[in-house]
Design a protein around this motif. Structure first.
Motif, PDB file in Angstrom:
ATOM      1  N   ALA A 102      -1.876   4.941  -5.415  1.00  0.00           N
ATOM      2  CA  ALA A 102      -1.574   3.785  -5.570  1.00  0.00           C
ATOM      3  C   ALA A 102      -0.368   3.347  -4.390  1.00  0.00           C
ATOM      4  CB  ALA A 102      -0.800   3.223  -6.966  1.00  0.00           C
ATOM      5  N   ASP A 103       0.444   4.321  -4.335  1.00  0.00           N
ATOM      6  CA  ASP A 103       1.601   4.166  -3.196  1.00  0.00           C
ATOM      7  C   ASP A 103       0.955   3.925  -1.978  1.00  0.00           C
ATOM      8  OD1 ASP A 103       3.596   4.330  -5.486  1.00  0.00           O
ATOM      9  OD2 ASP A 103       3.986   6.549  -5.026  1.00  0.00           O
ATOM     10  N   ALA A 105      -1.862   3.069  -1.216  1.00  0.00           N
ATOM     11  CA  ALA A 105      -2.663   1.838  -0.838  1.00  0.00           C
ATOM     12  C   ALA A 105      -1.816   0.532  -0.558  1.00  0.00           C
ATOM     13  CB  ALA A 105      -3.623   1.495  -2.073  1.00  0.00           C
ATOM     14  N   THR A 106      -0.556   0.549  -1.412  1.00  0.00           N
ATOM     15  CA  THR A 106       0.577  -0.260  -1.367  1.00  0.00           C
ATOM     16  C   THR A 106       1.095  -0.437  -0.076  1.00  0.00           C
ATOM     17  OG1 THR A 106       0.989  -0.368  -3.763  1.00  0.00           O
ATOM     18  CG2 THR A 106       2.566  -1.327  -2.297  1.00  0.00           C
ATOM     19  N   GLU A 107       1.293   0.943   0.615  1.00  0.00           N
ATOM     20  CA  GLU A 107       1.961   0.784   1.968  1.00  0.00           C
ATOM     21  C   GLU A 107       1.004   0.432   3.171  1.00  0.00           C
ATOM     22  OE1 GLU A 107       3.242   4.840   2.741  1.00  0.00           O
ATOM     23  OE2 GLU A 107       4.628   4.749   0.946  1.00  0.00           O
ATOM     24  N   LEU A 109      -1.508  -1.680   2.474  1.00  0.00           N
ATOM     25  CA  LEU A 109      -1.604  -3.138   2.501  1.00  0.00           C
ATOM     26  C   LEU A 109      -0.311  -3.802   3.073  1.00  0.00           C
ATOM     27  CD1 LEU A 109      -3.087  -3.940  -1.117  1.00  0.00           C
ATOM     28  CD2 LEU A 109      -3.742  -4.965   1.042  1.00  0.00           C
ATOM     29  N   THR A 110       0.778  -3.210   3.011  1.00  0.00           N
ATOM     30  CA  THR A 110       1.966  -3.903   3.699  1.00  0.00           C
ATOM     31  C   THR A 110       1.804  -3.819   5.140  1.00  0.00           C
ATOM     32  OG1 THR A 110       3.066  -3.235   1.553  1.00  0.00           O
ATOM     33  CG2 THR A 110       4.298  -3.675   3.711  1.00  0.00           C
TER      34      THR A 110
END
Length: 115
Positions: A102-103, A105-107, A109-110
Motif C-alpha cells: 500500500a505504501d 503503491a501510494t508512492e 501514484l504520487t
C-alpha cells in the motif's frame, strides 16, 4: 520428576525438598492439582505409612493413569498453541507485506501524477 519432565514451568525441580519425602509428595500433589487439575486420590499417610512401605499398587496405577491422561491432553494443547502461534506470525508477516504494498503503491501514484 514426571511433572517436571512434562512441564518444567509447572515445577521448579531445584525447589523439590529431597531430604523430606512428605514435603516432596505434598508439593507434587499440589502442582498436579494446580497445573493439571488432578485431584489427589491419596493422602500423604497412604503412601508414607503404607504397610511394608509399599502403597496399594492399584491405587498408584489408577493415579498414574490420571497423570498420563492429563499429560496427553496438555501435550495436544501445546501443539495447538504452537500451530496458532505460527499462524499468527504468518498473518503478521502478510499484514506487513500488505502495508508495504500500500505504501509503495501510494508512492508510485504520487510519482506518476507528478511526472
Amino acid at each position: 520428576a514426571t511433572l517436571h519432565k512434562t512441564n518444567n514451568a509447572a515445577l521448579d525441580w531445584d525447589a523439590v525438598p529431597r531430604d523430606d519425602p512428605a514435603a516432596a509428595l505434598e508439593l507434587a500433589f499440589r502442582v498436579a492439582e494446580e497445573a493439571y487439575g488432578i485431584q489427589p486420590l491419596l493422602d500423604l499417610e497412604d503412601i508414607l505409612e503404607a504397610p511394608n512401605g509399599k502403597p496399594d499398587d492399584k491405587i498408584i496405577m489408577t493415579y498414574l493413569c490420571f497423570y498420563f491422561k492429563e499429560f496427553s491432553r496438555h501435550h495436544k494443547e501445546q501443539g495447538a498453541v504452537k500451530s496458532i502461534t505460527a499462524a499468527c506470525n504468518i498473518t503478521k508477516r502478510h499484514d506487513g507485506w500488505i502495508s508495504e504494498y500500500a505504501d509503495g503503491a501510494t508512492e508510485m501514484l504520487t510519482w506518476d501524477q507528478s511526472t
